[in-house]
Design an enzyme around this catalytic site. Structure first.
Site, mmCIF file in Angstrom:
data_model
loop_
_atom_site.group_PDB
_atom_site.id
_atom_site.type_symbol
_atom_site.label_atom_id
_atom_site.label_comp_id
_atom_site.label_asym_id
_atom_site.label_seq_id
_atom_site.Cartn_x
_atom_site.Cartn_y
_atom_site.Cartn_z
ATOM 1 N N ASP A 279 -19.777 0.878 16.107
ATOM 2 C CA ASP A 279 -19.228 -0.177 16.956
ATOM 3 C C ASP A 279 -18.649 0.465 18.205
ATOM 4 O OD1 ASP A 279 -17.559 -2.724 17.630
ATOM 5 O OD2 ASP A 279 -18.673 -3.289 15.835
ATOM 6 N N ASP A 288 -2.637 0.629 9.448
ATOM 7 C CA ASP A 288 -3.296 0.004 8.301
ATOM 8 C C ASP A 288 -4.652 0.641 8.003
ATOM 9 O OD1 ASP A 288 -3.173 -1.747 6.192
ATOM 10 O OD2 ASP A 288 -3.249 -3.577 7.391
ATOM 11 N N HIS A 313 -13.446 -4.449 19.242
ATOM 12 C CA HIS A 313 -14.320 -4.983 18.211
ATOM 13 C C HIS A 313 -14.369 -4.096 16.967
ATOM 14 C CE1 HIS A 313 -18.305 -6.623 16.756
ATOM 15 N NE2 HIS A 313 -17.734 -7.748 17.168
ATOM 16 N N ASN A 326 -1.539 -3.449 -0.078
ATOM 17 C CA ASN A 326 -0.113 -3.345 -0.406
ATOM 18 C C ASN A 326 0.592 -2.404 0.565
ATOM 19 O OD1 ASN A 326 -0.339 -5.073 -2.636
ATOM 20 N ND2 ASN A 326 -1.024 -3.382 -3.923
ATOM 21 N N ILE A 328 0.767 -2.968 4.879
ATOM 22 C CA ILE A 328 1.258 -3.925 5.869
ATOM 23 C C ILE A 328 0.058 -4.726 6.345
ATOM 24 C CG2 ILE A 328 3.241 -2.611 6.721
ATOM 25 C CD1 ILE A 328 1.416 -1.496 8.896
ATOM 26 N N VAL A 330 -2.964 -6.592 6.581
ATOM 27 C CA VAL A 330 -4.060 -7.226 5.851
ATOM 28 C C VAL A 330 -4.593 -6.284 4.779
ATOM 29 C CG1 VAL A 330 -4.760 -8.661 7.811
ATOM 30 C CG2 VAL A 330 -5.766 -6.384 7.527
ATOM 31 N N ASN A 409 -24.823 -15.263 16.259
ATOM 32 C CA ASN A 409 -24.049 -16.508 16.318
ATOM 33 C C ASN A 409 -24.686 -17.576 17.192
ATOM 34 O OD1 ASN A 409 -22.069 -15.157 14.817
ATOM 35 N ND2 ASN A 409 -21.121 -14.360 16.675
ATOM 36 N N ALA A 418 -31.288 -6.872 12.760
ATOM 37 C CA ALA A 418 -31.148 -7.385 11.395
ATOM 38 C C ALA A 418 -32.487 -7.793 10.800
ATOM 39 C CB ALA A 418 -30.188 -8.580 11.386
ATOM 40 N N THR A 423 -35.307 -4.184 3.918
ATOM 41 C CA THR A 423 -34.245 -3.624 3.072
ATOM 42 C C THR A 423 -32.871 -3.776 3.704
ATOM 43 O OG1 THR A 423 -35.917 -1.974 2.524
ATOM 44 C CG2 THR A 423 -33.751 -1.651 1.579
ATOM 45 N N SER A 489 -19.908 -11.182 13.288
ATOM 46 C CA SER A 489 -19.231 -9.893 13.451
ATOM 47 C C SER A 489 -18.189 -9.675 12.359
ATOM 48 C CB SER A 489 -18.559 -9.811 14.821
ATOM 49 O OG SER A 489 -19.494 -9.595 15.840
#
Length: 744
Positions: A279, A288, A313, A326, A328, A330, A409, A418, A423, A489
């Site tokens: 990305d 995190d 992104h 567990n 902070i 998310v 989208n 894609a 596969t 995304s």
């Protein structure tokens, strides 16, 4: 060695553009898989390469007319990413720009103006396709040799056309990058086509510049956390992560999630599993993410380590995969696996950059590569296809690296890459209500519609997704998190995380087995009609949502138990509403479970599938049983069923199953020919009465008759070629036999 074929030179770039605009029949194209991919001119933009000494946007603006605009300005890094032992390039610092043109002049006149500019070395046109309004053409193109010994052919042709060889791809030695200069007779599109058409090389393609490779819609809106149910894990925003545990957030449908909490009872990910996020770069010191980051990553645009952060992104995608739990903020889908950052430049890159990122990732230990980009690019690339094939074939020591891509989208067909290799896991997105597109029964303000169609595999949560954001005020929102990361995304990294959990449960799976498991275990969500499809062997499928919503718990269960195929297997676990169960045995599979309404089960065995006391396939469920041992191609579909109610459509096993049930049924019935054209014959060994129904692969009943003769003829001329299911109910014994019939 074959003689080198040189096609006639057609003129300089400006002549090419003038002629093309003046002739209505002129077409533009490039070659991909030996087919011509059409393009149209985009007369709003031009690409320019600048003379040495013009090294800033401000400097260039001094030499341009006031009614043109510099959209992009950068230094080319192409030569830095290549092996240059065979290079013929004259090394200079090369700067390039995208120029937006006014309508004051015609396109040909603007191109002439730019070409006459003494500070401009080279000019190239812009194009558009059916799915992308703006595709740039640089001065580079790629050539793949038929063998490494063919370099002399490449060198000779480059010399004859005034083209420079920049260098050899560091990961794929048969690929070379070449460059058009002011001394060249062609632009990169013409040159690539010319090299391809000689037949001397495997393929050749221009470097097309895509700047529409990500289209996530992100808007941060404050959440009222007081209304969120306190859940485990205890991350601050976990209560709003409906994709992991849907409790009705945003008006969603309770339970429409990936069953993450049940999966975490099995595994939260193994530290040996690495997910590369290809990305615009992961913020590797994010509180995190930091403890889950592995190594320094790679920047494919510059060909250097460490990975760079060029946008928001990548950090958002990484948090969905593997934010710490567990902690902070998310929780990631696989909160204990490792992350590897592979950065690219979405704003002005050719496909070789992305190919290098893929090749670096699998060669440096990536088990899964998450790719939330592509789809609406409007162009295709053989050099990228080669890199994808390498990852799928050689990654993980030959087991294959799992590739996950967003479908896009645009509410249209699944896009590239894609759709390039079967596969690859192509991922669509869904709302908290389990719907693919607007109008949704919830979150109307934020939903639009992900790409779909024949190449879609699964869907995942893709709207109103909380995740990590770049720290401070530079990200999508103020602070270290965004609560509105949307689109495919965000769906793609959900599936990448599930793939990481699957490999954490069973690291010996091949890439094909991982894909099969994720597809077989998907949930049948939404009001969609799922049906059997000949080229979709992993259960029922639908054009809009593929196999359905990924199920992390079912996938890790299947990963743990699905590989050690037993000779005899007893299935006693119930199949819940909208869940899927796929089981196989080498000899005999005995089912004693309940398939609940809208549940789906597929059972196969080399000898027989027996339905024992307690088995119940409820009305509205989907149930198929096949003859075929583990790993074999499923052929005739025989299932011995007792106490079938034709009125309710339910299959119920009796309290006592005759011990000779399978033998009796095998002796009684013969169905032939199969495959069939014209008439299908049903032969019974005695005059036992049968009720016969023929169903399409989507479950539509086509024939419903009683047969009483020992030899019966069924005319099937009226039906289209395909797969059908013949239900033969023995009204005397209360037993049902199901046969798969192929009509040619």
């Amino acid at each position: 060695m074959r003689n080198l074929i040189i096609l006639p030179i057609t003129g300089l770039l400006i002549l090419f553009v003038k002629t093309a605009i003046g002739q209505s029949g002129t077409s533009y194209f490039y070659y991909y898989k030996n087919k011509k991919i059409p393009l149209e001119l985009n007369t709003d933009y031009a690409y320019v390469v600048l003379e040495p000494g013009i090294s800033s946007e401000a400097h260039l603006s001094n030499y341009l007319l006031p009614d043109v605009e510099i959209n992009k300005f950068s230094q080319s890094q192409v030569s830095k990413t290549l092996k240059t032992g065979n290079s013929t390039e004259t090394r200079t610092s090369e700067y390039r720009a995208e120029i937006k043109l006014s309508k004051r002049l015609s396109y040909a006149e603007w191109m002439q103006q730019l070409k006459n500019n003494p500070e401009v070395t080279l000019v190239a046109p812009y194009f558009k396709s059916e799915t992308n309004e703006k595709i740039g053409l640089s001065n580079y193109f790629y050539v793949k040799l038929r063998s490494e010994s063919d370099f002399d052919l490449l060198l000779k042709m480059a010399e004859q056309t005034g083209i420079e060889i920049v260098g050899q791809n560091r990961f794929m030695p048969r690929w070379y990058t070449l460059k058009c200069t002011k001394n060249s007779s062609y632009n990169a599109l013409q040159a690539a086509n010319l090299f391809h058409e000689t037949g001397q090389f495997y393929t050749s393609e221009p470097e097309l510049l895509n700047d529409n490779l990500i289209d996530a819609a992100v808007e941060d809106v404050s959440l009222n956390m007081d209304k969120m149910e306190e859940l485990v894990p205890n991350d601050d925003l976990y209560g709003s992560q409906w994709g992991l545990n849907n409790t009705g957030q945003y008006g969603g449908k309770i339970g429409t999630d990936i069953n993450a909490e049940d999966a975490w009872d099995v595994t939260r990910g193994d530290v040996s599993v690495v997910v590369a996020v290809l990305d615009d770069g992961i913020e590797m010191n994010h509180p995190d993410l930091q403890k889950n980051v592995s190594g320094n990553g790679f920047d494919a645009y510059n060909g250097t380590t460490p990975s760079l952060v060029r946008g928001n992104h990548g950090t958002a995608c990484a948090g969905i995969v593997a934010a710490r739990q567990n902690n902070i903020g998310v929780s990631g889908v696989a909160p204990k696996v490792k992350l590897n950052s592979v950065s690219v430049f979405f704003g002005y890159s050719g496909w070789q950059v992305f190919a290098d990122g893929i090749n670096w990732a699998w060669q440096n230990g990536a088990d899964v590569i998450s790719n939330s980009w592509g789809a609406s690019s409007g162009s295709f690339s053989s050099i990228l296809d080669d890199a994808l094939a390498n990852a799928l074939t050689y990654g993980r020591g030959g087991l294959g690296t799992v590739l996950v891509f967003s479908s896009g989208n645009a509410n249209g067909a699944v896009g590239y890459p894609a759709n390039s290799i079967s596969t690859i896991l192509a991922v669509g997105s869904m709302s908290p209500c389990g719907e693919r597109k607007t109008p949704s029964s919830c979150d109307r303000e934020y939903w639009w519609g992900s790409n779909f169609g024949s190449q879609l595999d699964v869907i995942a949560p893709g709207v109103l997704i909380p995740t990590t954001d770049r720290q401070g005020s530079v990200g999508y929102a103020s602070g270290d998190y965004t609560t509105r990361f949307n689109g495919t995304s965000s769906a793609c990294p959900h599936v990448a995380g599930v793939a990481a959990l699957v490999l954490s449960s069973n690291p010996n799976l091949t890439v094909e087995e991982v894909s099969d498991i994720i597809e077989q275990s998907a949930q049948k969500v939404g009001n969609y009609n799922y049906g059997n499809k000949s080229d979709r062997p992993n259960g029922t499928w639908n054009d809009e949502v593929g196999y359905g919503l990924v199920d992390a718990y079912a996938a890790v269960q299947l990963a743990q138990t699905g590989q050690a195929c037993q000779d005899d297997l007893v299935v006693d676990k119930n199949v819940s509403n909208k869940a899927t169960d796929v089981q196989a045995a080498n000899q005999t599979l005995t089912a004693t479970n309940v398939i609940k309404k809208k549940g789906s089960a597929t059972y196969s065995a080399g000898n027989a599938v027996l339905l024992q006391s307690g088995f119940h396939a409820k009305n509205g469920s989907l149930f198929h049983a096949y003859n075929g041992a583990c790993g074999s191609t499923q052929s005739s579909t025989k299932v011995r069923v007792a106490n079938y109610s034709s009125e309710s459509g339910e299959v119920v096993a009796p309290e006592v199953v005759p011990s000779d049930l399978s033998a009796t049924v095998n002796k009684e019935l013969t169905i032939y020919p199969n495959p069939v054209e014209g008439s299908l014959f049903i032969r019974s060994s005695d005059a036992v009465a049968y009720h016969v129904s023929l169903y399409s692969s989507t479950g539509e009943q086509l024939v419903d008759i009683d047969l009483k003769d020992q030899l019966n003829e069924l005319d099937i001329n009226q039906f289209s070629p395909g797969i059908y299911f013949l239900h033969l109910f023995n009204t005397t014994l209360g037993e049902l036999t199901i046969e798969k019939v192929i009509i040619r």
